[in-house]
Design an enzyme around this catalytic site. Sequence first.
Site, PDB file in Angstrom:
ATOM      1  N   CYS A   2       0.842  -1.182   0.000  1.00  0.00           N
ATOM      2  CA  CYS A   2       0.000   0.000   0.000  1.00  0.00           C
ATOM      3  C   CYS A   2       0.891   1.250   0.000  1.00  0.00           C
ATOM      4  CB  CYS A   2      -0.936   0.082   1.191  1.00  0.00           C
ATOM      5  SG  CYS A   2      -2.103  -1.272   1.287  1.00  0.00           S
ATOM      6  N   ARG A  27       5.926  -0.523  -4.333  1.00  0.00           N
ATOM      7  CA  ARG A  27       5.542  -1.140  -3.063  1.00  0.00           C
ATOM      8  C   ARG A  27       4.581  -2.303  -3.271  1.00  0.00           C
ATOM      9  NH1 ARG A  27       6.589   2.160   1.335  1.00  0.00           N
ATOM     10  NH2 ARG A  27       4.849   1.370   2.538  1.00  0.00           N
ATOM     11  N   TRP A  74      -2.797  -2.852  -1.710  1.00  0.00           N
ATOM     12  CA  TRP A  74      -2.375  -4.249  -1.883  1.00  0.00           C
ATOM     13  C   TRP A  74      -3.334  -5.055  -1.016  1.00  0.00           C
ATOM     14  CZ3 TRP A  74      -0.385  -8.502   0.779  1.00  0.00           C
ATOM     15  CH2 TRP A  74       0.343  -9.432   0.036  1.00  0.00           C
ATOM     16  N   ASN A 100      -2.709   2.280   5.416  1.00  0.00           N
ATOM     17  CA  ASN A 100      -1.735   1.227   5.136  1.00  0.00           C
ATOM     18  C   ASN A 100      -1.554   0.454   6.429  1.00  0.00           C
ATOM     19  OD1 ASN A 100       0.437  -0.341   4.383  1.00  0.00           O
ATOM     20  ND2 ASN A 100       1.931   1.337   4.385  1.00  0.00           N
ATOM     21  N   GLY A 101      -1.762  -0.869   6.389  1.00  0.00           N
ATOM     22  CA  GLY A 101      -1.609  -1.684   7.599  1.00  0.00           C
ATOM     23  C   GLY A 101      -2.756  -2.660   7.729  1.00  0.00           C
ATOM     24  N   GLU A 477      20.526 -16.651  -2.892  1.00  0.00           N
ATOM     25  CA  GLU A 477      20.083 -15.366  -3.444  1.00  0.00           C
ATOM     26  C   GLU A 477      19.812 -15.478  -4.951  1.00  0.00           C
ATOM     27  OE1 GLU A 477      18.872 -12.819  -2.382  1.00  0.00           O
ATOM     28  OE2 GLU A 477      19.200 -11.228  -3.846  1.00  0.00           O
ATOM     29  N   LYS A 481      16.220 -14.559  -6.526  1.00  0.00           N
ATOM     30  CA  LYS A 481      16.106 -13.508  -7.544  1.00  0.00           C
ATOM     31  C   LYS A 481      15.387 -14.036  -8.771  1.00  0.00           C
ATOM     32  CE  LYS A 481      16.811 -10.618  -6.352  1.00  0.00           C
ATOM     33  NZ  LYS A 481      17.074  -9.929  -5.142  1.00  0.00           N
ATOM     34  N   GLU A 484      11.533 -14.815  -8.181  1.00  0.00           N
ATOM     35  CA  GLU A 484      10.622 -13.690  -7.940  1.00  0.00           C
ATOM     36  C   GLU A 484      10.309 -12.885  -9.196  1.00  0.00           C
ATOM     37  OE1 GLU A 484      11.695 -10.520  -5.150  1.00  0.00           O
ATOM     38  OE2 GLU A 484      13.803 -10.855  -5.561  1.00  0.00           O
ATOM     39  N   HIS A 500      20.989 -36.376  -1.436  1.00  0.00           N
ATOM     40  CA  HIS A 500      20.098 -36.743  -0.327  1.00  0.00           C
ATOM     41  C   HIS A 500      18.635 -36.465  -0.669  1.00  0.00           C
ATOM     42  CE1 HIS A 500      23.452 -37.619   2.275  1.00  0.00           C
ATOM     43  NE2 HIS A 500      24.002 -36.468   1.891  1.00  0.00           N
ATOM     44  N   LYS A 598       7.417  -4.362  -2.456  1.00  0.00           N
ATOM     45  CA  LYS A 598       8.799  -4.017  -2.128  1.00  0.00           C
ATOM     46  C   LYS A 598       9.031  -4.074  -0.632  1.00  0.00           C
ATOM     47  CE  LYS A 598      12.937  -2.334  -2.920  1.00  0.00           C
ATOM     48  NZ  LYS A 598      13.914  -3.328  -3.423  1.00  0.00           N
TER      49      LYS A 598
END
Length: 603
Positions: A2, A27, A74, A100-101, A477, A481, A484, A500, A598
Amino acid sequence: MCGIVGYVGSEDAVPIIVEGLKKLEYRGYDSSGLAIYGKNNFNVIKQKGRLAALEAKLEGRCISGTTGIGHTRWATHGEPSDINSHPHLGSKNKIAVVHNGIIENYKQLKDRLEKKGIRFVSETDSEVIAQIAEHYYNGDLLDTVIRVSNALEGSYALGIMCLDEPDTLLAVKKDNPLIIGVSDHGNFIASDVPAILKHTNKVYYLNDKEIAILQKGCVDFFNFEKEPIKKTPEIITWSPESAEKDGYPHFMLKEIMEQPKVLKDTIHSAIHSGENKNIIKNVNISCFNKIVITACGSAYNAGVVAKYVFEKLCRLSVEVELASEFRYKDAIVDKQTLVILISQSGETADTIAAMREAKSKNAVTLSIVNVLGSTIAKETDFCIYTAAGPEIAVATTKAFSAQLVLLYLLAINFAHKLNKISDEQKDELIEEIQTLPEKVSALLDDVKNIQHYAADCIGYKSIFFIGRNIDYAIALEGSLKLKEISYIHSEAYAGGELKHGPISLVEENTLVVAISNCKHLHNKIMSNVEQVISRGAKVLLIGNCPQGEMNDKISFMPLPEGSELFSPSLSAIVLQLFSYYVAANKGLDIDKPRNLAKSVTVE
Ligand code: AGP
């Protein structure tokens, strides 16, 4: 998650708000909206989808006014839809709110209000704020907002307007970021600096349970006891251009390309002058018997890299924990534990909770943060800043690289203080770190190979990343990357773990990215390479170890020479470019991947 932008001033609020919201797209959002103060009503436009859809709806509507609030949503409570988008109004259309929240007790509040005959129109938790504010409104918006805030449980950053209080915006926050910007033509509220950077670099950071009342020529601050508070503005050194794409097709590519400078600036801040240098020098590592690093996502991966570096140099036990796990596990930390929190945004909900958990157990906290004045930066005992500038792409690149170098420098300083390395060794290690910007620059000057290679990889269904020791840490990482932004399934494994279990997934049409910078483990990782090739996989080998026998199954991306300890900074560049070009060749929305935000400010 948001984004909020609000404006009160002498200029037309609509373009300022829409433009500000565009700067907050990173965001993550699925709908947007704005409310502009009119004489007798609020003009409210809300639209599911991208901001372009909101702009299309605004076209031809001739909405003007100099006070307004806007929002990118969002979805958490209620699907993305026009009606669930913000701003929300109370049923008397007197109070407009962007939020926002998450309001945890919204059901109880909603039930109470519905029993009093108040009719809700959306499925959101946020509407309850507008409704209860209107219900409590007694002619004094500050009073009302204090009462509302005291009734809310959960997290919130709010922008509020009231029809009875012209040319006035109210802002309040708890556990979600909100800043206040001041300029000659008007004042702003925003979730983050890039939204208002074009207009001002003079910013106040609201603390939890602080309220700001904004009018054209003034901003006043109050606490929940209604007492005025004095705040000092910060001057943001980021340039407005740093939040623009600057000719690049995506922010992610721009941010990848900025890394030589970011590394140079961050290293400089830690070894030459300023607060970072002082903190790194002054943390007394001998007071601690262990280090715990906690963070989320890529910041966590930086922590995994750091574990190898700290343990190797300092011979001190280091645990790395996902912040979402740490916060709930009754962690064994105390005043003899140094807890390091890593966060680009400084606002990640799980990392904030982990920080507070560590502090409640008297651990000493040190954070590595990119965003000035953010919650984690403010609440930790020590904060060192990465000099990455604004990072807009959801997939972090430059902030991750800056975190790595600060972690290396911390490790070197700690090792020296603990007498685990001599003066000469310290100098040599620091000297090598100073060569990283140039090495990164050389890698970025020649992206053709990885670009061509990535173009051929868009058809893979699964891509595995393997490495051993510190190469395994950076493999994590690389895998994050890729998945996503390219939506290709990928996993990272320690090379030794393949047999394994994971090797059963390897078949024709599997790509394995193998990383090899640890000289003593090169033969081991090459055995893993042989094992996957014999099961039909193709291999991309990245590293500075001897290339060995290449064949049509193995492609090699060489890295510059250097010690294995700092090699993740170089592997990271090739891994970032690989992911970027795979996603670019798939034509995906690289800067705003689906379902991601983000800054993950809710749990
Ligand atoms: C990285 O590319 C991700 N977008 C994500 O994993 C991110 O690193 C994580 O959400 C933590 O964010 P922070 O650094 O702002 O705390």
